[in-house]
Design an enzyme around this catalytic site. Structure first.
Site, PDB file in Angstrom:
ATOM      1  N   ASP A  64       0.810  -1.198   0.000  1.00 52.31           N
ATOM      2  CA  ASP A  64       0.000   0.000   0.000  1.00 52.31           C
ATOM      3  C   ASP A  64       0.857   1.268   0.000  1.00 52.31           C
ATOM      4  O   ASP A  64       1.626   1.507   0.930  1.00 52.31           O
ATOM      5  CB  ASP A  64      -0.898  -0.032   1.234  1.00 52.31           C
ATOM      6  CG  ASP A  64      -1.826   1.144   1.281  1.00 52.31           C
ATOM      7  OD1 ASP A  64      -2.622   1.275   0.341  1.00 52.31           O
ATOM      8  OD2 ASP A  64      -1.740   1.951   2.220  1.00 52.31           O
ATOM      9  N   THR A  97      -3.783   5.460  -4.331  1.00 53.51           N
ATOM     10  CA  THR A  97      -2.701   6.286  -3.792  1.00 53.51           C
ATOM     11  C   THR A  97      -1.444   6.191  -4.649  1.00 53.51           C
ATOM     12  O   THR A  97      -0.839   7.211  -4.974  1.00 53.51           O
ATOM     13  CB  THR A  97      -2.351   5.869  -2.350  1.00 53.51           C
ATOM     14  OG1 THR A  97      -2.143   4.470  -2.329  1.00 53.51           O
ATOM     15  CG2 THR A  97      -3.458   6.215  -1.405  1.00 53.51           C
ATOM     16  N   THR A  98      -1.074   4.978  -5.024  1.00 58.39           N
ATOM     17  CA  THR A  98       0.130   4.825  -5.832  1.00 58.39           C
ATOM     18  C   THR A  98      -0.078   5.497  -7.185  1.00 58.39           C
ATOM     19  O   THR A  98       0.813   6.185  -7.701  1.00 58.39           O
ATOM     20  CB  THR A  98       0.464   3.329  -6.010  1.00 58.39           C
ATOM     21  OG1 THR A  98       0.346   2.699  -4.737  1.00 58.39           O
ATOM     22  CG2 THR A  98       1.846   3.122  -6.540  1.00 58.39           C
ATOM     23  N   ASP A 398      -9.407  -0.733   1.535  1.00 55.69           N
ATOM     24  CA  ASP A 398      -9.475  -0.381   0.113  1.00 55.69           C
ATOM     25  C   ASP A 398     -10.770  -0.875  -0.498  1.00 55.69           C
ATOM     26  O   ASP A 398     -11.458  -0.150  -1.197  1.00 55.69           O
ATOM     27  CB  ASP A 398      -8.311  -1.019  -0.666  1.00 55.69           C
ATOM     28  CG  ASP A 398      -7.020  -0.231  -0.505  1.00 55.69           C
ATOM     29  OD1 ASP A 398      -7.008   0.679   0.336  1.00 55.69           O
ATOM     30  OD2 ASP A 398      -6.043  -0.544  -1.205  1.00 55.69           O
TER      31      ASP A 398
HETATM   32  P1  ADP Z   1      -3.247   2.136  -6.173  1.00 60.71           P
HETATM   33  O1  ADP Z   1      -2.563   2.446  -4.882  1.00 60.71           O
HETATM   34  O2  ADP Z   1      -3.045   3.234  -7.158  1.00 60.71           O
HETATM   35  O3  ADP Z   1      -4.655   1.715  -6.030  1.00 60.71           O
HETATM   36  P2  ADP Z   1      -2.739  -0.612  -6.904  1.00 60.71           P
HETATM   37  O4  ADP Z   1      -1.497  -1.359  -6.563  1.00 60.71           O
HETATM   38  O5  ADP Z   1      -3.972  -0.963  -6.184  1.00 60.71           O
HETATM   39  O6  ADP Z   1      -2.403   0.928  -6.755  1.00 60.71           O
HETATM   40  O7  ADP Z   1      -2.951  -0.793  -8.454  1.00 60.71           O
HETATM   41  C1  ADP Z   1      -4.006  -0.203  -9.120  1.00 60.71           C
HETATM   42  C2  ADP Z   1      -3.845  -0.358 -10.604  1.00 60.71           C
HETATM   43  O8  ADP Z   1      -3.864  -1.748 -10.960  1.00 60.71           O
HETATM   44  C3  ADP Z   1      -4.993   0.280 -11.307  1.00 60.71           C
HETATM   45  O9  ADP Z   1      -4.533   0.994 -12.422  1.00 60.71           O
HETATM   46  C4  ADP Z   1      -5.843  -0.895 -11.717  1.00 60.71           C
HETATM   47  O10 ADP Z   1      -6.638  -0.642 -12.844  1.00 60.71           O
HETATM   48  C5  ADP Z   1      -4.805  -1.938 -11.994  1.00 60.71           C
HETATM   49  N1  ADP Z   1      -5.349  -3.297 -11.973  1.00 60.71           N
HETATM   50  C6  ADP Z   1      -6.047  -3.905 -10.991  1.00 60.71           C
HETATM   51  N2  ADP Z   1      -6.403  -5.152 -11.332  1.00 60.71           N
HETATM   52  C7  ADP Z   1      -5.924  -5.360 -12.589  1.00 60.71           C
HETATM   53  C8  ADP Z   1      -5.954  -6.449 -13.503  1.00 60.71           C
HETATM   54  N3  ADP Z   1      -6.564  -7.590 -13.195  1.00 60.71           N
HETATM   55  N4  ADP Z   1      -5.346  -6.295 -14.687  1.00 60.71           N
HETATM   56  C9  ADP Z   1      -4.715  -5.148 -15.000  1.00 60.71           C
HETATM   57  N5  ADP Z   1      -4.651  -4.083 -14.178  1.00 60.71           N
HETATM   58  C10 ADP Z   1      -5.238  -4.165 -12.994  1.00 60.71           C
HETATM   59 MG    MG Z   2      -5.522   0.034  -5.247  1.00 62.02          MG
END
Ligand code: ADP
Ligand code: MG
Length: 545
Positions: A64, A97-98, A398
């Site tokens: 996270d 957040t990321t 989340d």
């Molecule tokens: P954040 O802190 O920004 O939420 P995450 O590590 O949760 O970061 O990653 C979010 C990103 O991963 C988003 O751009 C989301 O669309 C992408 N994502 C989530 N699941 C999938 C998937 N199955 N295939 C491709 N991208 C995905």
């Molecule tokens: Mg996320």
């Protein structure tokens, strides 16, 4: 050095560091990019975790972004800005957040190139502002309305937020729990809903497995057990009295001589006085009993005499319940928090199916459960390891947040870099119409959005160049709006069809706050760092919170 009346004018503390102009700006950009580099590798389902030894020797393993930046306790002011950005995103929408941090750093990276071409920072900031306004409108046009009754869609949203967080085995279970919890806590306001995430209490205990995590239709009093071991530990069809102040407070009012002083001159008088006191306590407890209560939750201490009487009447009692928990109890059981127990009637009581004390090692907790249509619910997290339980708490936050977001704004977009690629295309098109140097900044903004699909590729070990070329080409087709990165099989795929969906609110805020943070940093031309203040002798560290 400036002088005033012939004397050197000292404005800054000795040892302060000051950077001005371009130096300051470049320094800030480097710091921001460094921060983004750290969290970047966690983005997406194939992102990696970070292990950090935080303050007070706590070991944290997490994926996270907000947690990593928070725990790192960064010092550089621009780096701190980025950490703040993550925190705001986390507090406002709970996810993305990321994404926000990576986008902000990419905006700064692109801005750097423009600065090299002698474009003034204010022009860049203005261009970014124009671009983000357009992007927000485009986001809204592109978004798809969801039906809140459609559980499958909600489930996909929850699962997308949990993707890659190391809980594959339990994600269906967690998605179900999150949906039920939010549905319960959601409050109808006008045409829409309002959800206060704080109405969903997360309580964790090491032991059992992830799939034993359960939704409690009510509240967990997590730091207290029943006050007296002789009292019942399990009450069915509970009628709960919620009393804020000590029972003795009412007692004081009933006491002879209330408001004045009473002088006790001899032991007999003392005995009579104590006798009267017991009588009054009996009266107060009787009043609670008469109202029909079989459970008492008290915001203060319950004195021993009162405990004894309660015990004889078979009433379960918990003392020193926190104010915040009292409010949750009130929302869950629909009982009223009473200030003076002498006023209590059956109408003030809350009700629920079962109140039960459960024991975990040396800890006791009281579960107020099976409430009917509670407005405050709890998730009881179980995991075999403490670190895992901590991460589950973040993951559940989340997933609750994303569901709450669609309850509050029932629109979604597709993830996996699809929405960013489509926005980039549309903003580039808009840029052609922009006159002046701002055009370059608008284009830079469009390029910066593509950092998300690129990072998703990189983290999945895919070649970002090939995939971004394909991605741009597929978005040229009007049916290619939701094409994104297939992080599991390589190549590109329709993310909407694949069910990788996210709330509009999360994306909108991530982009807006990224621009805001980047703009703040671009406007700074002077950085002053006060000398590090040494802790004085005897100053201890803040106790772990
Ligand atoms: P954040 O802190 O920004 O939420 P995450 O590590 O949760 O970061 O990653 C979010 C990103 O991963 C988003 O751009 C989301 O669309 C992408 N994502 C989530 N699941 C999938 C998937 N199955 N295939 C491709 N991208 C995905
Ligand atoms: Mg996320």
């Amino acid at each position: 050095m400036r002088y005033l009346a012939g004397k050197p004018l000292l404005l800054l503390k000795k040892g302060s560091i000051r950077r001005k102009g371009k130096d300051a700006l470049r320094g800030n950009i480097v710091a921001s990019k460094t921060i983004a580099e750290i969290v970047k590798s966690t983005l997406g389902p194939r992102g990696m975790d970070k292990m950090l030894l935080a303050r007070y020797d706590r070991l944290i393993v997490t994926n996270d972004g907000a947690t990593i930046l928070d725990e790192m306790d960064v010092k550089h002011p621009a780096a701190k800005m980025m950490a703040e950005l993550a925190k705001t995103q986390h507090q406002e929408v709970g996810d993305g957040t990321t994404t926000a941090v990576v986008t902000a750093a990419e905006l700064l990276k692109k801005a750097e190139v423009l600065l090299d071409q002698n474009i003034h920072p204010t022009v860049i900031v203005h261009g970014f502002k124009m671009a983000v306004e357009q992007a927000t409108k485009m986001l809204d046009e592109l978004s798809v309305k969801v039906n809140l009754e459609d559980r499958e869609v909600l489930k996909k949203i929850a699962i997308t937020s949990m993707c890659g967080k190391g809980i594959e085995a339990a994600k269906d279970h967690f998605a179900e729990i999150s949906i039920r919890a939010v549905k319960q806590a959601a409050e109808k306001r006008g045409d829409g809903y309002f959800v206060d995430i704080d109405d969903i209490q997360l309580v964790k205990r090491v032991g059992k497995s992830l799939n034993d995590t359960e939704l409690i239709q009510g509240v967990i009093v997590n730091d207290r057990g029943v006050v007296n071991p002789e009292m019942p530990k399990y009450v069915r069809n509970a009628k709960v009295a919620l009393i804020k102040f000590p029972l003795e407070r009412a007692l004081a009012r009933q006491r002879p001589g209330y408001g004045g002083e009473i002088t006790i001159r001899d032991p007999y008088q003392m005995k009579a006085f104590v006798g009267a006191e017991s009588e009054i306590i009996q009266k107060i407890v009787d009043k609670i009993k008469k109202a029909g209560a079989n459970v008492l939750m008290c915001g203060s201490r319950i004195d021993e005499k009162a405990q004894h009487i309660l015990e004889n009447l078979g009433i379960m009692a918990v003392q020193q319940v926190k104010d915040s928990t009292m409010e949750k109890l009130s929302r869950a059981t629909r009982g009223k928090i009473v200030k003076d127990p002498m006023d209590i009637t059956d109408k003030d009581l809350g009700s629920c199916g079962v109140v039960e004390e459960r024991k975990f090692g040396n800890d006791k907790m009281v579960f107020v459960q099976e409430c009917e249509e509670p407005k405050s619910v709890s998730i009881f997290i179980r995991a075999g390891l403490e670190r895992l339980a901590d991460e589950i708490e973040r993951v559940l936050r989340d997933s609750i947040s994303v569901i709450a977001n669609v309850y509050m704004k029932d629109k979604i977009v597709a993830g996996g870099g699809a929405i960013e690629a489509e926005l980039a295309k549309r903003v580039r098109k808009y840029a052609r119409k922009v006159v002046g140097r701002e055009q370059l900044a608008v284009e830079a903004f469009a390029d910066a959005l593509e950092a998300i699909p690129r990072t998703l590729c990189e983290n999945a070990g895919l070649d970002p160049i090939d995939i971004l070329v394909d991605l741009r080409a597929s978005h040229e087709d009007k049916n290619g709006v939701w094409q994104g990165v297939d992080v599991f099989n390589g190549g590109i795929v329709d993310m909407m069809k694949k069910g990788v969906i996210e709330p509009l609110r999360v994306k909108e805020l991530a982009i807006k706050s990224a621009v805001e943070a980047a703009s703040v940093i671009l406007r700074v031309d002077d950085v002053i760092l006060a000398p590090e203040s040494k802790p004085s002798k005897g100053t201890s560290h803040r106790a772990p919170g």
